[in-house]
Design a protein around this motif. Structure first.
Motif, PDB file in Angstrom:
ATOM      1  N   UNK A 187      -7.994   5.645  11.415  1.00  0.00           N
ATOM      2  CA  UNK A 187      -7.137   5.744  10.239  1.00  0.00           C
ATOM      3  C   UNK A 187      -5.866   4.953  10.467  1.00  0.00           C
ATOM      4  N   UNK A 188      -4.966   4.998   9.520  1.00  0.00           N
ATOM      5  CA  UNK A 188      -3.729   4.233   9.632  1.00  0.00           C
ATOM      6  C   UNK A 188      -2.818   4.740  10.740  1.00  0.00           C
ATOM      7  N   UNK A 189      -2.951   6.010  11.110  1.00  0.00           N
ATOM      8  CA  UNK A 189      -2.096   6.574  12.152  1.00  0.00           C
ATOM      9  C   UNK A 189      -2.857   6.847  13.449  1.00  0.00           C
ATOM     10  N   UNK A 194     -10.233  16.822   8.688  1.00  0.00           N
ATOM     11  CA  UNK A 194     -10.032  15.805   9.718  1.00  0.00           C
ATOM     12  C   UNK A 194      -9.057  16.294  10.766  1.00  0.00           C
ATOM     13  N   UNK A 195      -9.171  15.679  11.927  1.00  0.00           N
ATOM     14  CA  UNK A 195      -8.295  16.021  13.039  1.00  0.00           C
ATOM     15  C   UNK A 195      -8.064  14.748  13.840  1.00  0.00           C
ATOM     16  N   UNK A 196      -6.800  14.520  14.235  1.00  0.00           N
ATOM     17  CA  UNK A 196      -6.514  13.360  15.071  1.00  0.00           C
ATOM     18  C   UNK A 196      -7.180  13.523  16.414  1.00  0.00           C
ATOM     19  N   UNK A 197      -7.726  12.433  16.918  1.00  0.00           N
ATOM     20  CA  UNK A 197      -8.353  12.425  18.235  1.00  0.00           C
ATOM     21  C   UNK A 197      -7.243  12.320  19.270  1.00  0.00           C
ATOM     22  N   UNK A 198      -7.273  13.227  20.219  1.00  0.00           N
ATOM     23  CA  UNK A 198      -6.254  13.196  21.276  1.00  0.00           C
ATOM     24  C   UNK A 198      -6.543  12.009  22.180  1.00  0.00           C
ATOM     25  N   UNK A 199      -5.497  11.229  22.410  1.00  0.00           N
ATOM     26  CA  UNK A 199      -5.619  10.047  23.267  1.00  0.00           C
ATOM     27  C   UNK A 199      -5.676  10.470  24.720  1.00  0.00           C
ATOM     28  N   UNK A 234       0.838  -1.177   0.000  1.00  0.00           N
ATOM     29  CA  UNK A 234       0.000   0.000   0.000  1.00  0.00           C
ATOM     30  C   UNK A 234       0.882   1.239   0.000  1.00  0.00           C
ATOM     31  N   UNK A 235       0.465   2.243  -0.732  1.00  0.00           N
ATOM     32  CA  UNK A 235       1.172   3.514  -0.781  1.00  0.00           C
ATOM     33  C   UNK A 235       0.508   4.455   0.215  1.00  0.00           C
ATOM     34  N   UNK A 236       1.299   5.079   1.069  1.00  0.00           N
ATOM     35  CA  UNK A 236       0.789   6.043   2.036  1.00  0.00           C
ATOM     36  C   UNK A 236       1.295   7.420   1.663  1.00  0.00           C
ATOM     37  N   UNK A 237       0.375   8.346   1.419  1.00  0.00           N
ATOM     38  CA  UNK A 237       0.747   9.716   1.088  1.00  0.00           C
ATOM     39  C   UNK A 237       0.867  10.492   2.381  1.00  0.00           C
ATOM     40  N   UNK A 238       2.041  11.019   2.635  1.00  0.00           N
ATOM     41  CA  UNK A 238       2.266  11.779   3.860  1.00  0.00           C
ATOM     42  C   UNK A 238       1.900  13.246   3.682  1.00  0.00           C
ATOM     43  N   UNK A 239       2.210  13.816   2.541  1.00  0.00           N
ATOM     44  CA  UNK A 239       1.900  15.208   2.237  1.00  0.00           C
ATOM     45  C   UNK A 239       1.432  15.306   0.796  1.00  0.00           C
ATOM     46  N   UNK A 240       0.699  16.349   0.513  1.00  0.00           N
ATOM     47  CA  UNK A 240       0.219  16.591  -0.839  1.00  0.00           C
ATOM     48  C   UNK A 240       0.760  17.931  -1.292  1.00  0.00           C
ATOM     49  N   UNK A 241       1.541  17.936  -2.352  1.00  0.00           N
ATOM     50  CA  UNK A 241       2.143  19.179  -2.843  1.00  0.00           C
ATOM     51  C   UNK A 241       1.098  20.058  -3.490  1.00  0.00           C
ATOM     52  N   UNK A 242       0.317  19.500  -4.403  1.00  0.00           N
ATOM     53  CA  UNK A 242      -0.747  20.275  -5.022  1.00  0.00           C
ATOM     54  C   UNK A 242      -1.768  19.343  -5.657  1.00  0.00           C
ATOM     55  N   UNK A 243      -2.923  19.894  -5.918  1.00  0.00           N
ATOM     56  CA  UNK A 243      -4.017  19.169  -6.535  1.00  0.00           C
ATOM     57  C   UNK A 243      -4.636  20.110  -7.559  1.00  0.00           C
ATOM     58  N   UNK A 244      -4.865  19.619  -8.733  1.00  0.00           N
ATOM     59  CA  UNK A 244      -5.451  20.448  -9.789  1.00  0.00           C
ATOM     60  C   UNK A 244      -6.944  20.185  -9.841  1.00  0.00           C
TER      61      UNK A 244
END
Length: 102
Positions: free
Chosen positions: A73-75, A94-99, A1-11
């Motif tokens: 999610x995966x993280x 989205x926002x990570x849920x604080x543990x 599986x490919x995991x995208x960490x950051x997105x540079x741009x989207x058209x």
């Protein structure tokens, strides 16, 4: 599986560039950038949490498609809010849920 960490741009092809850029700036807190005199871009620069987004969306009369929902999610667990831009493209905030510590 490919995991995208950051997105540079989207058209995205839009019907009205001025209105769309305005939506992304005013509603999603992005910053406008213009380059090569004619090309537009928006840059995400927010520290808002999900509750602040919901208040902000209500202020701008933005329809939220689904109440905040928490999913794993995966993280880790994330809280998601779904809406659409002016061209009906799905926008997911989205926002990570604080543990909670024991």
């Amino acid at each position: 599986m490919i995991l995208i960490k950051n997105l540079h741009h989207l058209i995205s092809i839009v019907n009205n560039i001025e209105k769309t850029v305005g939506f992304y700036i005013n509603v999603l807190g992005m910053q406008e950038e213009t380059f090569q005199s004619v090309r537009k871009a928006v840059r995400f620069v927010t520290e808002k949490n999900i509750e602040e987004f919901l208040i902000h969306f209500r202020f701008h009369e933005v329809n939220v498609e689904e109440v905040p929902v928490t999913r794993t999610g995966t993280l880790g667990a994330l809280t998601f809010v779904y809406t659409r831009d002016l061209d009906q493209n799905l926008i997911v905030v989205s926002q990570f849920v604080k543990q909670k510590r024991p």
